[in-house]
Design a protein around this motif. Sequence first.
Motif: not given
Length: 640
Positions: A84-87, A177-179, A201-203, A245-247
Motif C-alpha cells: 500500500p501507499g503510505i502517507g 483510513v487505517p492510521v 509496519n503500516s506497509f 506485522a513488523l515482527k
Amino acid sequence: MERLINIDNGGTLTDIVVGSGTDFTFTKTLTTPADLSQCLFDGLAKASTTIYGQEDLPSLLHSTRHIRYSSTQGTNALVQGKGPGIGLITDDPNLVAELRKDPEASRLFDDLIGERVSLLPVDGDEDSRARLLVTEINRLTTAGAERLVVAAVDLDREKLYKRAMLKNFPRHLLGSVPVLFSWDFTSDTLRSRRIWSGIINSFLHPTVERFLYSAEHRLRSYKVKNPLLIYRNDGASSRVAKSVALKTYSSGPRGGLEGTRALADAYGLKHVLMIDVGGTTTDVGSVLNSEISTDRRGSVKGVPISYEMSNVHSKGIGGSSVIAVQNGEITVGPDSVGAAPGPACFGFGGRQATITDVNLLLGVLDPATYLNGELKLDAERARAVITSTVAEPLGISLDEALILMERTYAEQMASAFSGTIQDADTTTLAAFGGGGPMSACLAARIAGVRHVLIPRLAAVFSAFGISFSDISQTYEIDITGASAAQIDEARVEMEGRAARDMFQEGHTINECDLDWTLVIENADGSLARESLFDETTTPQITDGQLALLSLKCTYALPHPTLPGNHEQSKSKAVAAGTRSVRSSADLVDQIPVYQLEEQAPGATAAGPAIVEGPFFTTRVPAGWVLDISAAGDLLLSDSQ
C-alpha cells in the motif's frame, strides 16, 4: 504427546512440518496467492494423509496443541516494492530530512511514501488545526495514500490529532483510513527509529492481516480451540491478535537460523552460514560459536527499527526469480514469477525464465520426480521461454545460454553470502529451502567455502526450525532518572501487562519464566551495555545515556533434539541410476543419481553426482565428495 505444526509460507511453495517428540512428518504445497489460507489447509490435508493413510484433517487438527505460522510475504513485498501507499503526517519540518538521512533510507522513503507527505503548522487553535488535518488527509488519500502514519513532535499533539481523526473519520465509516500513531506503536525513544518502525509496519500490515484472520476463521470452522500462533523475527511466537506485522518480517529465516544453531551444536561446527533459498529470495544468516547473530535494534533494508531482529539479509534471488537479458547482460531477480504463474516448466502460463527451468533443461531436475512426483515439469515450455528471452537476445545457442544462466545464478547466490565469511577454512555453508541444495556447491566454490551441509529436512528446514520457539512477549520502559520507588512501580506495571497478555495466550504468568534486563543505550540509540536486573540493581549512566528496563515473559513449548553425527564405518553409496547432465555447452555427462533416504549412514561417493532428497535435489559437481551422516544429513566437501 500432542502434535505441534509448523508452517512456513513462501512466495512459491508453502512448507508444513508436523512434529511429535522426535517424529516428524513434512510436506510441501504450492502457495495460493489469491487466498493464502488455502495453501495452508491444502498442506495440512496432505500431511494428514501421510499420518493416517488417508486424508483426515479434523483428526490432525484436534490432535494438535499449536499451529505456528511464518510467512515471507512481508519480506517479498518489500523486496519487490508491492504494497500500500503510505502517507506521512507530521508537524516537524525537519522530519523528512531526518528520515532520509542516507541513501538506503532515502530509497526506502521514496518506495513507501514518496511525495505523500503533509506538514501541519504548530501554531493555531485546536479547531483550526483539526480542520487543516482533515483537509490534508483528504489530499493524501486522493494522492494514493492507503494508510497513514502520524508523527508529531510530542505525545500531546499526537493525542490532539487522534481525537480529530476519530471525530471526522470514525472507524465504522467506509471512508476511514487505517492510521498508526508513532508514539503509540513502540516505546523506543529514538525518534527516527520509532517513526520508521511505524511506516514499515503500516506497509506490511495489510499483506499479512487478511490471510491470517482468514486462516483463523477456517480453523474455527473445525472447532479448533487453540489459536493460530505467529512466528516472529525474534524467534518467539504469539497469537495473531497479539502480534505486530513488523515482527513477521524475515521471520522465516529466523526459523532457519534456529535450526542452523541446532545443526552447529549437533555437528560441533564453529561457524555456520545459513542460506535459505526460497522462490523469491535468498536469506543469509550466521551462527558463530552457537550464537545467532542478532541485533537488539534490527534493520529493514538498511533502515534501523525499534525491535530485535536476527541479523539476516535478503537478496532477491530464488528458485522463481526471473532470469532475463538487460543491456546485453544476464540478470537475476529481484522480480519473481512466484507460484502463479510460476516457472515456465510448471505449465501454468509462465513466460519468463527461472533457474528451475534452467536446471530442468540441464538435466539436474527429473521432470517426473520434482516435488516427489507431485508436479510434472514441462521441458518444452522451459525450452521455448529460455530460447526467446535469453538465447535469441544474446545471439547464442540454447545450450550456451543454459551454462551462462547457471553460472550467473551461482555468482549472484555467492555474492549474497561471500561478504559474511570470516574464515573459509572454518566456515560451513548450511543450504536449504527448495532451491538451496541445487546451487549450493557451485556458489560455495565461487566464494571459497569448502564445506556444505544439506540437512535431510532441507526442503522444509525453516519450518522445522520454528520447532525451537516458545510463546513469548517482551516489554520495555524508560527508567532514566527514576527513583527506586518509581522503578518498582514500572516493574509492577510491566508484570501486569505480561499477565494480561499471557492470559490472552491461554496461560497464567505463574507458568511463565520472567527475564528482567537492564539496557543502557547511548544518545545515538546504540547499545552501551546490558545486564540482568533485580531489586538491588541501580542504573549507572553517563550524560546522554538512557536506562531501559526490559521484561521477557516466556511460556516454554517442547523442543526437538538433533542426533548429529558420530563415527561411521565408510561404505560406498548405492546409486539408483544415472542421469544425463550438461556440464558445458558441448558436453553431457552420464552421472550417478543417489536417493538420500536409501543411503546408509557412512555412505560416501565422489562428484559429479545428483542426490535426491525429500522434495529437493542437490547437484554435486566434480571435485566434491559427499558423505551421509548418522542423522541422514548430506555432508559435502570440496577436494579441489
